[in-house]
Design an enzyme around this catalytic site. Structure first.
Site, mmCIF file in Angstrom:
data_model
loop_
_atom_site.group_PDB
_atom_site.id
_atom_site.type_symbol
_atom_site.label_atom_id
_atom_site.label_comp_id
_atom_site.label_asym_id
_atom_site.label_seq_id
_atom_site.Cartn_x
_atom_site.Cartn_y
_atom_site.Cartn_z
ATOM 1 C CE LYS A 135 3.304 -7.405 -2.512
ATOM 2 N NZ LYS A 135 4.823 -7.995 -2.341
ATOM 3 C CB SER A 176 -1.149 -6.964 3.546
ATOM 4 O OG SER A 176 -1.533 -8.438 3.783
#
Length: 397
Positions: A49, A300
């Site tokens: 992110k 992720s």
């Protein structure tokens, strides 16, 4: 507009800030395909992110920076925004669902952000962030539905093709869709023949349902331990990009995701959160046509709360047949437990707990129930033990 030039510019901008994460070969994850792991769980802040957040904030005007930024997140985007804002010397306020892991909340505060906990899921946090944005004049840093944010995430696609040029397929977790939108756009521009697959959990399938129906279909509620991808409604920009550039979207169960977390810990020595492990789960449980292909699974994020991790490991052990529980009604007489234990031991099982209960209300007065916990090798061994016990005349509940 998202362009390949913008993604390359994002890569240049991010170079001094983020880590070009390794791609690791993982031969134990599949017998049918060559699985590689893109380790964004080892990224700065423990998640991809920070890429999109930093690139978005770097492009703000001096006036926008002076007013500060606001974001909403289940945790990973929050940390990315907090770190990016701190590096740019601007104030940040993050709205976080109150059910987010404590570790993510505390990590966000540690980067210098103000945090407001909001009752509900991501969508409630988003509504509160929009309310505060209008009230305080901050710039909203969307976690996925923004071209600059998507461009930042798309730098992962550039890295994958640079690190493994002969990649045949990439599997990517999907929440709101920013990660897969950026990766798919970058990869399809450079290698149109490379497949890009998305994965959601069965408890949060908004993008899967929308993709199949070719129109946005929000879900009324989400239920999954993979909080990083628990999004009720796809983004407008991300849905459009995914519709054009993603080949297929599949779902996995929470138990399958838990098994993938356990597999990564045990065989790859890597910690992934639930959202970070769903791509591996899709490969492990044959959700996609991967036979003989070079496949990159994007891990992720790795920001899993340690209290959740212990539960996930337990579920993963159950799913993979590494532990099992047996409940056996018996006539209460000497030697019963010894006989059962001998059968289990002969077949290689390890008894780790025994509970003897004489208090079953609906059973005979001279009966009892024994509950046995075992460590086992796999589901086949469990089935062998159950068969041997029933062949010996024992009833299994």
């Amino acid at each position: 507009m998202l362009t390949l030039d913008k993604i390359y510019h994002a890569a240049y901008t991010l170079r001094p800030v983020i880590r070009k994460t390794d791609i690791i070969y993982a031969p134990n994850l599949s017998k049918d395909a060559y699985i590689y792991l893109k380790t964004e769980n080892l990224q700065v802040t423990g998640s991809f992110k920070v890429r999109g957040a930093y690139y978005k904030i770097s492009r703000l005007s001096p006036e926008e920076k002076a007013h500060g930024v606001i974001a909403c997140s289940a945790g990973n985007h929050a940390q990315g925004v907090a770190l990016a804002a701190a590096k740019n010397g601007i104030n940040s306020l993050i709205c976080i669902p109150d059910n987010a892991p404590i570790s993510k909340i505390e990590a966000t505060k540690s980067y210098g952000a103000e945090v407001e906990l909001v009752n509900g899921d991501y969508d409630e946090a988003y509504a509160r962030a929009c309310e505060l944005q209008h009230k305080e004049g901050r710039t909203f840093i969307h976690p996925f539905d923004d071209d600059d944010v998507i461009a930042g995430q798309g730098t992962i696609g550039l890295e994958i093709l640079d690190q493994l040029p002969n990649t045949d397929a990439v599997i990517v977790p999907i929440g709101g869709g920013g990660l897969i939108a950026g990766i798919a756009f970058a990869i399809k521009q450079l290698r149109p023949d490379c497949k890009v697959y998305g994965v959601q959990t069965e408890g949060a399938p908004a993008m899967k349902q929308s993709f199949d129906a070719r129109q946005k279909i929000p879900v009324s509620a989400v239920s999954t331990f993979a909080d990083g991808i628990a999004v009720k409604c796809p983004g407008d920009i991300t849905f459009d990009l995914i519709s054009r550039y993603v080949d297929e979207i599949v779902t996995v169960t929470d138990d399958e995701a838990a098994s993938a977390v356990l597999e990564l810990i045990e065989h790859q020595k890597l910690i992934a959160e639930g959202a970070g492990a769903v791509a591996v789960a899709a490969a492990m449980f044959h959700k996609l046509p991967l036979e003989g292909k070079n496949v990159v699974c994007v891990l992720s994020g790795g920001n899993i709360d340690v209290t959740i991790l212990s539960r996930v490991i337990t579920r993963g052990l159950l799913k993979s047949g590494r532990v099992a529980n047996l409940t056996i009604p018996l006539i209460d007489k000497p030697g019963q437990l010894q006989n059962i234990s001998e059968i289990i031991a002969t077949l290689g099982g390890n008894v780790v707990s025994v509970h003897h209960d004489r208090g079953e209300a609906n059973s005979a007065i001279n009966s009892c129930v024994i509950k046995i916990g075992m460590e086992t090798r796999d589901q086949q061994q469990i089935d062998e033990i159950k068969t041997a016990l029933t062949d010996a005349g024992y009833q299994l509940i």
